[in-house]
Write an enzyme that holds these catalytic residues in place. Structure first.
Site, short mmCIF file in Angstrom:
data_model
loop_
_atom_site.label_atom_id
_atom_site.label_comp_id
_atom_site.label_asym_id
_atom_site.label_seq_id
_atom_site.Cartn_x
_atom_site.Cartn_y
_atom_site.Cartn_z
N HIS A 8 0.83 -1.20 0.00
CA HIS A 8 0.00 0.00 0.00
C HIS A 8 0.87 1.25 0.00
O HIS A 8 1.64 1.49 0.94
CB HIS A 8 -0.90 -0.02 1.24
N ARG A 9 0.79 2.01 -1.10
CA ARG A 9 1.61 3.22 -1.29
C ARG A 9 3.10 2.90 -1.15
O ARG A 9 3.87 3.67 -0.57
CB ARG A 9 1.20 4.34 -0.34
N GLU A 35 0.79 -0.45 -4.95
CA GLU A 35 -0.24 0.57 -5.21
C GLU A 35 0.35 1.94 -4.95
O GLU A 35 1.06 2.16 -3.95
CB GLU A 35 -1.44 0.32 -4.29
N ASP A 37 -0.59 6.47 -5.79
CA ASP A 37 -1.62 7.45 -6.12
C ASP A 37 -1.03 8.53 -7.01
O ASP A 37 0.12 8.93 -6.82
CB ASP A 37 -2.15 8.12 -4.84
N HIS A 50 -0.61 11.06 -2.35
CA HIS A 50 -1.99 10.68 -2.03
C HIS A 50 -2.91 11.89 -1.90
O HIS A 50 -3.99 11.94 -2.49
CB HIS A 50 -2.03 9.88 -0.72
N GLU A 102 -3.65 4.44 -8.70
CA GLU A 102 -4.96 4.99 -8.35
C GLU A 102 -5.06 6.41 -8.87
O GLU A 102 -4.23 7.27 -8.55
CB GLU A 102 -5.19 4.97 -6.83
N LYS A 104 -6.26 9.77 -8.52
CA LYS A 104 -6.79 10.60 -7.44
C LYS A 104 -7.37 11.90 -7.98
O LYS A 104 -8.50 12.26 -7.70
CB LYS A 104 -5.70 10.92 -6.41
N ASP A 216 0.04 -1.91 4.65
CA ASP A 216 1.17 -1.01 4.88
C ASP A 216 2.41 -1.81 5.23
O ASP A 216 3.54 -1.32 5.10
CB ASP A 216 0.86 -0.06 6.04
#
Length: 221
Positions: A8-9, A35, A37, A50, A102, A104, A216
């Site tokens: 995640h990120r 992933e 953003d 993000h 993603e 955003k 995370d």
């Protein structure tokens, strides 16, 4: 089939989110997917961050869309890292792992596709909470894998995914049920849940037969 390990990120629990350093850490932890953003900055580049509001995670102030790339590059995260562009991320990961981008900011669909022209589609998944952005993406490219994000409406996400011929749905992990997952699988839609960090919750979600888990701490997967 094994549940996909999704950073995640990057590997947000270990290194500052959405930085090249965090992405490198996720790759060292042998994730299947990373992933990130993206927002558009004032000069038209896609930057990996993000929040639209720069002050939330960086030394900058104001919003991403009002700043040039040169200005954004002059800011630092609280840990001292630079904000990367999507191009820099693509260069770093090449095709070693799948990249989940993603969308955003508004109007990100077309520039993301242009940035991905030489990147293998089999290594890309584009997601968004914005149905309009995903529809725009589909109008430009009917084949690229897309995913519908949701945190409060599984039924709407399912309808949108069917309409978009989406590869997957990405719901908040607390929402999913065994029946919902089975419905998705009957329609050839995968279910990747976010964001799960506690080992007991990871174990429970695996027992429900989810296809992937965002964390995370991807090493816990």
């Amino acid at each position: 089939m094994a549940t996909l390990k999704i950073g995640h990120r990057g590997a947000k629990g270990h290194v500052a989110e959405n930085t090249l350093e965090s992405i490198k850490k996720a790759m060292l932890l042998k994730v299947d997917m990373i992933e990130i953003d993206v927002h558009l900055c004032k000069t038209g580049e896609l930057v990996v961050i993000h929040d639209e509001e720069l002050g939330n995670t960086t030394s900058g102030n104001g919003v991403v869309s009002d700043k040039s790339l040169a200005q954004i590059k002059s800011f630092r995260t609280r840990e001292g890292y630079q904000i990367p562009t999507l191009s820099e991320v693509l260069e770093l990961i090449q095709d070693k792992v799948i990249l989940n981008i993603e969308l955003k900011g508004e109007g990100t669909a077309e520039p993301v596709l242009k940035c991905l022209q030489k990147f293998p589609e089999s290594k890309i998944l584009i997601s968004s909470f914005s149905f309009n952005e995903l529809m725009s993406l589909r109008s430009w490219n009917p084949e690229i894998p897309v995913a519908v994000l949701t945190e409060n409406d599984l039924s709407m996400a399912f309808l949108q995914a069917r309409h978009l011929k989406a590869f997957s749905i990405h719901p908040y992990y607390k929402m999913v049920t065994r029946d919902f997952i089975a419905d998705c699988h009957r329609n050839d839609i995968k279910v990747y849940v976010w964001t799960v960090n506690k080992p007991e919750k990871i174990k429970k979600l695996k027992s429900l037969d989810v296809d992937g888990i965002f964390s995370d701490f991807p090493d816990r997967l």
